[in-house]
Design a protein around this motif. Sequence first.
Motif, PDB file in Angstrom:
ATOM      1  N   SER A   1      55.951  -7.468 -31.324  1.00  0.00           N
ATOM      2  CA  SER A   1      56.899  -6.940 -32.309  1.00  0.00           C
ATOM      3  C   SER A   1      57.193  -7.932 -33.421  1.00  0.00           C
ATOM      4  N   ARG A   2      56.814  -9.194 -33.256  1.00  0.00           N
ATOM      5  CA  ARG A   2      57.028 -10.205 -34.290  1.00  0.00           C
ATOM      6  C   ARG A   2      55.821 -10.354 -35.221  1.00  0.00           C
ATOM      7  N   VAL A   3      54.737  -9.673 -34.907  1.00  0.00           N
ATOM      8  CA  VAL A   3      53.526  -9.786 -35.724  1.00  0.00           C
ATOM      9  C   VAL A   3      53.705  -9.099 -37.079  1.00  0.00           C
ATOM     10  N   GLU A   4      54.277  -7.903 -37.096  1.00  0.00           N
ATOM     11  CA  GLU A   4      54.414  -7.169 -38.357  1.00  0.00           C
ATOM     12  C   GLU A   4      55.296  -7.902 -39.372  1.00  0.00           C
ATOM     13  N   PRO A   5      56.433  -8.471 -38.967  1.00  0.00           N
ATOM     14  CA  PRO A   5      57.198  -9.245 -39.957  1.00  0.00           C
ATOM     15  C   PRO A   5      56.397 -10.425 -40.517  1.00  0.00           C
ATOM     16  N   LEU A   6      55.620 -11.062 -39.664  1.00  0.00           N
ATOM     17  CA  LEU A   6      54.788 -12.174 -40.131  1.00  0.00           C
ATOM     18  C   LEU A   6      53.716 -11.663 -41.088  1.00  0.00           C
ATOM     19  N   GLU A   7      53.144 -10.510 -40.802  1.00  0.00           N
ATOM     20  CA  GLU A   7      52.134  -9.935 -41.686  1.00  0.00           C
ATOM     21  C   GLU A   7      52.736  -9.641 -43.053  1.00  0.00           C
ATOM     22  N   GLN A   8      53.959  -9.171 -43.087  1.00  0.00           N
ATOM     23  CA  GLN A   8      54.628  -8.890 -44.355  1.00  0.00           C
ATOM     24  C   GLN A   8      54.880 -10.183 -45.145  1.00  0.00           C
ATOM     25  N   VAL A   9      55.218 -11.241 -44.443  1.00  0.00           N
ATOM     26  CA  VAL A   9      55.403 -12.545 -45.105  1.00  0.00           C
ATOM     27  C   VAL A   9      54.075 -13.017 -45.680  1.00  0.00           C
ATOM     28  N   VAL A  10      52.996 -12.843 -44.940  1.00  0.00           N
ATOM     29  CA  VAL A  10      51.669 -13.223 -45.445  1.00  0.00           C
ATOM     30  C   VAL A  10      51.368 -12.455 -46.735  1.00  0.00           C
ATOM     31  N   ASP A  11      51.669 -11.160 -46.757  1.00  0.00           N
ATOM     32  CA  ASP A  11      51.442 -10.363 -47.973  1.00  0.00           C
ATOM     33  C   ASP A  11      52.224 -10.930 -49.159  1.00  0.00           C
ATOM     34  N   LYS A  12      53.475 -11.295 -48.931  1.00  0.00           N
ATOM     35  CA  LYS A  12      54.314 -11.858 -50.010  1.00  0.00           C
ATOM     36  C   LYS A  12      53.765 -13.208 -50.468  1.00  0.00           C
ATOM     37  N   LEU A  13      53.329 -14.033 -49.519  1.00  0.00           N
ATOM     38  CA  LEU A  13      52.756 -15.336 -49.877  1.00  0.00           C
ATOM     39  C   LEU A  13      51.492 -15.178 -50.714  1.00  0.00           C
ATOM     40  N   ILE A  14      50.668 -14.227 -50.342  1.00  0.00           N
ATOM     41  CA  ILE A  14      49.433 -13.987 -51.094  1.00  0.00           C
ATOM     42  C   ILE A  14      49.763 -13.574 -52.527  1.00  0.00           C
ATOM     43  N   ALA A  15      50.734 -12.699 -52.690  1.00  0.00           N
ATOM     44  CA  ALA A  15      51.130 -12.280 -54.043  1.00  0.00           C
ATOM     45  C   ALA A  15      51.653 -13.469 -54.842  1.00  0.00           C
ATOM     46  N   LYS A  16      52.433 -14.325 -54.201  1.00  0.00           N
ATOM     47  CA  LYS A  16      52.987 -15.499 -54.887  1.00  0.00           C
ATOM     48  C   LYS A  16      51.876 -16.480 -55.263  1.00  0.00           C
ATOM     49  N   ILE A  17      50.923 -16.673 -54.376  1.00  0.00           N
ATOM     50  CA  ILE A  17      49.797 -17.576 -54.661  1.00  0.00           C
ATOM     51  C   ILE A  17      48.985 -17.054 -55.838  1.00  0.00           C
TER      52      ILE A  17
END
Length: 110
Positions: free
Chosen positions: A15-31
């Motif tokens: 259940s903690r994987v999806e929040p981490l996946e969303q953070v990865v998406d935000k980091l990619i956009a910021k990069i």
Amino acid sequence: LPETAFTKNDLAVASRVEPLEQVVDKLIAKIKDHHIERLQRGECTIEMGFILSDLLNNCERVSDHCSNIAVALIEVEHNSFDTHKYLNDVKYGSADFADAFSSFAEKYAL
């Protein structure tokens, strides 16, 4: 996280994987935004942008696959296979999701 969730069938970890996946998406956009800023300042090249884009696309694919595996584990346990409903429910109305997302966003802030 996904490996532990999968190998140990640990739904709490899953259940903690999806929040981490969303953070990865935000980091990619910021990069990507940072790369555009570097291009505008003449500090980087378009050619390097192609390499960066390939790397970021691969990271996104890995995080998406991890999310798919974690959601499948959870859905199988609950004898339900409506992944879109599950994802919408956790993203928009789950305090646990919001807490995990905030924790990961802080941990991996750029």
